[in-house]
Design a protein around this motif. Structure first.
Motif, PDB file in Angstrom:
ATOM      1  N   LEU A  77       0.849  -1.186   0.000  1.00  0.00           N
ATOM      2  CA  LEU A  77       0.000   0.000   0.000  1.00  0.00           C
ATOM      3  C   LEU A  77       0.886   1.238   0.000  1.00  0.00           C
ATOM      4  O   LEU A  77       1.694   1.424   0.908  1.00  0.00           O
ATOM      5  CB  LEU A  77      -0.877  -0.041   1.254  1.00  0.00           C
ATOM      6  N   GLU A  91      -6.624   3.136  -0.529  1.00  0.00           N
ATOM      7  CA  GLU A  91      -6.896   1.769  -0.059  1.00  0.00           C
ATOM      8  C   GLU A  91      -6.405   0.695  -1.031  1.00  0.00           C
ATOM      9  O   GLU A  91      -6.581  -0.493  -0.769  1.00  0.00           O
ATOM     10  CB  GLU A  91      -8.406   1.549   0.149  1.00  0.00           C
ATOM     11  N   THR A  92      -5.866   1.084  -2.164  1.00  0.00           N
ATOM     12  CA  THR A  92      -5.520   0.107  -3.207  1.00  0.00           C
ATOM     13  C   THR A  92      -4.010  -0.119  -3.256  1.00  0.00           C
ATOM     14  O   THR A  92      -3.258   0.791  -3.606  1.00  0.00           O
ATOM     15  CB  THR A  92      -6.021   0.607  -4.576  1.00  0.00           C
ATOM     16  N   LYS A 123      -9.321  -9.258  -0.117  1.00  0.00           N
ATOM     17  CA  LYS A 123      -9.175  -8.356   1.042  1.00  0.00           C
ATOM     18  C   LYS A 123      -9.261  -6.887   0.649  1.00  0.00           C
ATOM     19  O   LYS A 123      -9.288  -6.021   1.516  1.00  0.00           O
ATOM     20  CB  LYS A 123      -7.809  -8.571   1.700  1.00  0.00           C
ATOM     21  N   TYR A 124      -9.235  -6.588  -0.642  1.00  0.00           N
ATOM     22  CA  TYR A 124      -9.111  -5.193  -1.071  1.00  0.00           C
ATOM     23  C   TYR A 124     -10.192  -4.811  -2.078  1.00  0.00           C
ATOM     24  O   TYR A 124     -10.730  -5.657  -2.777  1.00  0.00           O
ATOM     25  CB  TYR A 124      -7.734  -4.950  -1.725  1.00  0.00           C
ATOM     26  N   TRP A 125     -10.415  -3.505  -2.167  1.00  0.00           N
ATOM     27  CA  TRP A 125     -11.276  -2.982  -3.220  1.00  0.00           C
ATOM     28  C   TRP A 125     -10.687  -3.329  -4.577  1.00  0.00           C
ATOM     29  O   TRP A 125     -11.386  -3.613  -5.534  1.00  0.00           O
ATOM     30  CB  TRP A 125     -11.377  -1.460  -3.070  1.00  0.00           C
TER      31      TRP A 125
END
Ligand SMILES: CC(C)(COP(=O)(O)OP(=O)(O)OC[C@H]1O[C@@H](n2cnc3c(N)ncnc32)[C@H](O)[C@@H]1OP(=O)(O)O)[C@@H](O)C(=O)NCCC(=O)NCCS
Length: 162
Positions: A77, A91-92, A123-125
């Motif tokens: 991140l 957030e990516t 777990k991620y967008w």
């Protein structure tokens, strides 16, 4: 040639020296152009992908031929004041990948992509990356579901949704 027996395992903090090697390989050099000096990876814009590897959120896989690491894929991140070339939002995480030249074209990069996407994408967008338009890796990313979300004359930012 003996059959290759390639194994995959999660990266650990002890892999940081190998990731510096992989980061250098991931710097795109158009065919026929001279290689950049090795210390280019210590430029802060590149070093941020590897420096202090193993902090919370860092994740990835190594490919190994026996005990020898021969490729890696990793996500980190990079946000706030530490944005990377493939920044999409805070957030990516950004993905990097490289395989030693003598092991390319055998499906190792694709298998590394499958490992990281299966284990981390839920777990991620999403996961993003930056790639030179001319880099054949673009085809690999597209076939893994990445789509271009921003571009300039030389570079694409691509992302896949979680
Ligand atoms: C990109 C890279 C990791 C792919 O690893 P690899 O083990 O060679 O990849 P694979 O053998 O699994 O091939 C996967 C796909 O990559 C694409 N590809 C990658 N390099 C290619 C090349 N030089 N020529 C043609 N296709 C290529 C193809 O679409 C291929 O799909 P296919 O299996 O349907 O032919 C590797 O070529 C590499 O280390 N390149 C230098 C580092 C780099 O550019 N990293 C990306 C920075 S954004």
């Amino acid at each position: 040639m003996a059959q290759l027996d390639i194994n995959f395992r999660r990266l650990t903090p002890a892999d940081e020296p190998f990731l510096w090697d992989m980061l250098y390989l991931a710097v795109y050099v158009p065919e026929g152009s001279p290689l950049p000096p090795r210390d280019i990876i210590h430029n802060p814009d590149l070093a941020r992908y590897v420096d202090g590897w193993g902090r919370p959120g860092d994740d990835g896989f190594a490919a190994l031929d026996g005990d020898k690491p021969i490729g890696a894929v990793w996500i980190r991140l990079l946000n706030g004041k530490n944005k990377g070339y493939g920044y999409v939002d805070d957030e990516t995480p950004e993905l990097s990948i490289a395989v030693l030249p003598e092991y390319r074209g055998m499906g190792i990069g694709r298998t590394l992509m499958r490992h990281i996407l299966e284990s981390t994408l839920p777990k991620y967008w999403g996961i993003s990356l930056s790639v030179s338009r001319e880099n054949p890796a673009v085809q690999l990313y597209e076939s893994c579901g990445f789509k271009t979300v921003a571009d300039d004359p030389t570079t694409l930012i691509m992302a896949v949704r979680g």
